[in-house]
Every structure is written in C-alpha cells, then in structure tokens.
Design a protein around this motif. Structure first.
Motif, PDB file in Angstrom:
ATOM      1  N   UNK A  64     123.665  74.031 -10.523  1.00  0.00           N
ATOM      2  CA  UNK A  64     123.341  72.603 -10.523  1.00  0.00           C
ATOM      3  C   UNK A  64     124.554  71.774 -10.122  1.00  0.00           C
ATOM      4  N   UNK A  65     124.341  70.675  -9.419  1.00  0.00           N
ATOM      5  CA  UNK A  65     125.473  69.811  -9.065  1.00  0.00           C
ATOM      6  C   UNK A  65     126.008  69.095 -10.305  1.00  0.00           C
ATOM      7  N   UNK A  66     127.319  68.993 -10.398  1.00  0.00           N
ATOM      8  CA  UNK A  66     127.921  68.302 -11.535  1.00  0.00           C
ATOM      9  C   UNK A  66     129.390  68.102 -11.248  1.00  0.00           C
ATOM     10  N   UNK A  67     130.046  67.322 -12.104  1.00  0.00           N
ATOM     11  CA  UNK A  67     131.472  67.093 -11.964  1.00  0.00           C
ATOM     12  C   UNK A  67     132.140  67.179 -13.314  1.00  0.00           C
ATOM     13  N   UNK A  68     133.454  67.486 -13.350  1.00  0.00           N
ATOM     14  CA  UNK A  68     134.174  67.624 -14.613  1.00  0.00           C
ATOM     15  C   UNK A  68     134.077  66.366 -15.483  1.00  0.00           C
ATOM     16  N   UNK A  69     133.942  66.578 -16.792  1.00  0.00           N
ATOM     17  CA  UNK A  69     133.787  65.463 -17.726  1.00  0.00           C
ATOM     18  C   UNK A  69     134.950  65.349 -18.693  1.00  0.00           C
ATOM     19  N   UNK A  70     135.881  66.292 -18.616  1.00  0.00           N
ATOM     20  CA  UNK A  70     137.008  66.282 -19.533  1.00  0.00           C
ATOM     21  C   UNK A  70     136.778  67.075 -20.797  1.00  0.00           C
ATOM     22  N   UNK A  71     135.572  67.596 -21.002  1.00  0.00           N
ATOM     23  CA  UNK A  71     135.289  68.301 -22.231  1.00  0.00           C
ATOM     24  C   UNK A  71     135.584  69.802 -22.110  1.00  0.00           C
TER      25      UNK A  71
END
Length: 406
Positions: free
Chosen positions: A205-212
């Motif tokens: 799935x497309x996504x980007x880093x969230x810092x978690x």
C-alpha cells in the motif's frame, strides 16, 4: 479460458485459514491472486479452520476442517475426549471425500512442516497427513507451496510430517533451511525449490513515514519442546518487550503495537496497562494489507511474529527481529538485515536498545538494501508461480509467466 464443453479444473486450498492468523491468510491471498490471474477458469474452494471468514473475505466456498467443533479446546471430560476421538475417524472420510472432488489441492505457505510453536501430532499434522494420503490414493495433485519446515524432535509428529511431505505431488519451501530440515528427516528434496515467502507477492500500500515506531508483539510461550518452561518464557518475553516500549515512550517516541493473531491481543493489553502513555497505541488489523499500511508508515519496526517481519521488510522499512525461531533469522539474512536479530526468549534490554539505535542510524542504507532484495524476491516468486502452473496445470499451461501485482 475453458473451451466450450470442457470441464473446468477444480482447485482446493487447505490449511488453518480464516482462524485469526494473518500470516496464514496472507499466503492464501497470494495464491488466490495467482489463480485468478493465471487460471481464471478454475473453480476454487477451501477446507480450512475458519470457513465463515474465508467465504466472506475471499468469496470462495469453504468447509470446516474438523467435524468436531471443539477440536482446539482442551478436552478433560469423557464426552469431549470421545468427541475428539470420533472426530479423527470422521475427518479421515470427510477429507478424502473433499479431496476426491478436486483436480488440484494447494497448501498455501504457512509453517505446516514445523513445530516451532506448541503442536500436538493429532492436531494439524494429522490433518495434513490425511490430505496428502488422500491425494496420493485418489490421484489428486497436492502441492505444498512455499511452506516452512523445521527439524521435529517428537517422533509421532515427525513421522506424520515426513509422510505428508513424501506423499505430496509438489513441494517448495520459503527458505533453504526448511528444505534442509526435510532432507534431514528423510524426504528426497532433489527436485524441491526454495522461493521467498508467498506474502512477498502481495501488493504494497502507498504510504509515507509518520515518525512512529511499530512494535509487533506475540503471545509467545516458546516452542513445542518448551512446554515445561512456557510460563517462564512468556513472562520474560512480556517483561522485556514492555521495558523496551516504555523506554521509547519515555524518550517521546510514538509507538504503535501490532499483532498477527487474535491471541496476541492479551499481550497488547498487558503492555498498554503497564506503560500507560498516550504515545503508545494499538493498531486494529484484520489482514496483512492492514499490517503493511502500518509498517509502511513507520520509521522503524521491531517485531516478533514471522509475518509481521515480512510485512515490514516488504514495505522496505528498517526492521529488527525479536527472533523466536531459526526461520526469522533466515528471513532477516535473506533480506540483508542479519545483524538486526535479537532472541525473543532472552531479551537483553541494553543490547536491544543498542541494536535499535544502530538500525535508526543506518536507516537510509537499509532502505536501499531492502528495495534491492524486494525486487529480487518479486522475480523469484514469478518463477515460483510459473513452476506451479507447469507442475499442476500441464493441460492449461501458458508460456507467459505469472506477473506479480506491483
């Protein structure tokens, strides 16, 4: 496509599917994707642990694996013990009748030839033996596709697993050590191939880093040979994982807890209760696609369950394994992250934090390594599905190879 007047090929899928283990269901999803892309004429149904879930989610008819509904409940009363015993006899006839209706039966991935978690010989090993023996007797081609295997000490379990493998028409493994284990247990593996886990064929799935930071947990009590120490192993694993999550929260890091099986929710609840921080939350996941969304959005992942690791590695996220079996170490080595393994049975807090710091420090280069390894895995799985078509569907084989969904 099936020509007019031709009988369509009937394909069965078999295993502990739809029973709450997301890794098992992910393997099923990968095989169904292959069948629908390359053999759309095939009529597909399942004999599985959770038929209602499989029928609803994957839109195929499904039959309950066991006649006795209390198969996985501990039997202490005479009536329950008798019910289980009768169920074993009935299942022999039910399995044979189901197998007879199919041209091909596929066991999609899963650790069906191992006992790295507590396992009784009269449970799934017996069911798998019934399947493979029925296939050999009735002329139905049974394929163990991308399965996991490991050396088994318990003699009855080892015998059932060995004969199941011998009776199957086709075998492939998800790592080289699985093939080696079957060879050591007396199975001729000369023609058996090794490919990446089937879950690597699933789309990302497309996504980007969230810092978690995602921390995948497990209701871990050791393996089949650890039953005497199961409670101690679980306590030490829970304490070590909780301490690690608390340390991240105290540094102000958002932590997302992941599961891979319904039973893991008890561990999540225990960690949330012990840490009590708004920075620590739990993801609600019902599929490997959900898990991949979580891991794709993470900066780093620390996980125990095998398919939690696969989801993180597949999405290219730097990952540290709390390894509970050799298969996890093999997977991490295959993906170029052998340095980042830590024993789930003996969590050393300081060493684990040190490995985690190193993982974050080398994040950029590890993402590049994972991208390269994932491309190689995709090519290998293309070969896996082409080989499967050649072995199981010779009359309908087409020269063009299976193409992985990007």
């Amino acid at each position: 496509m099936t020509s007019a007047g031709e009988t369509p090929v009937h394909v069965g899928v078999f295993g502990l599917l739809g029973s709450g283990n997301l890794g098992n269901d992910g393997s099923l999803e990968a095989v169904l994707g292959y069948l629908r892309a390359e053999h759309p004429e095939a009529v597909v149904d399942a004999l599985c642990g959770g038929p209602e879930a499989v029928a609803t989610r994957y839109r195929i008819p499904a039959t309950r694996l066991h006649w006795y509904r209390g198969e996985y409940r501990t039997a202490s009363r005479a009536g329950a013990i008798a019910g289980k015993g009768l169920g074993k006899l009935v299942d022999a006839f039910r399995t044979a009748a189901w197998v007879r209706r199919h041209d091909v039966v596929i066991v999609p991935g899963m650790g069906v030839l191992e006992a790295t978690l507590p396992l009784r010989p009269w449970g799934f090993p017996y069911s798998l033996f019934l399947l493979c023996a029925s296939g050999r007797l009735l002329g139905t081609r049974v394929a163990l596709v991308g399965v996991g295997a490991a050396a088994i000490a318990d003699r009855p379990t080892r015998a059932l697993v060995r004969w199941s493998a011998r009776l199957a028409k086709y075998r492939s493994y998800r790592d080289a050590q699985s093939r080696d284990a079957m060879r050591a247990m007396g199975v001729d593996t000369t023609r058996d191939e090794v490919y990446p886990d089937l879950a690597f064929a699933l789309p990302v799935p497309p996504s980007g880093p969230s810092g978690q930071v995602c921390v995948g947990v497990m209701d871990f009590h050791g393996g089949n040979d650890d039953r005497a120490r199961a409670d101690e192993i679980h306590r030490r694993y829970l304490e070590g994982t909780t301490r690690f999550v608390r340390a991240l929260a105290e540094e102000g890091r958002p932590v997302r807890l992941l599961t891979g099986d319904d039973c893991d929710t008890t561990v999540v609840a225990a960690i949330l209760d012990a840490v009590d921080s708004p920075l620590v939350t739990a993801a609600e996941t019902s599929s490997l696609a959900d898990l991949m969304k979580e891991t794709a959005a993470a900066d780093t992942v620390v996980a125990t369950r095998y398919h939690n690791l696969i989801c993180a590695l597949k999405t290219g996220t730097p990952t540290l394994a709390l390894s509970y079996a050799a298969k996890s170490d093999a997977l991490m080595a295959q993906m170029g992250l052998a340095t980042y393994c830590h024993p789930a049975r003996e969590i050393d807090h300081d060493r684990l934090l040190g490995q985690f710091r190193s993982l974050e420090k080398h994040s950029a280069e590890l993402r590049q390594t994972l991208a390269e390894r994932n491309r190689a895995a995709a090519q290998q799985l293309t070969h896996q599905f082409t080989a499967l078509t050649t072995a199981l569907f010779p009359a309908t084989y087409q020269a063009h190879p299976y193409q992985e969904t990007p």
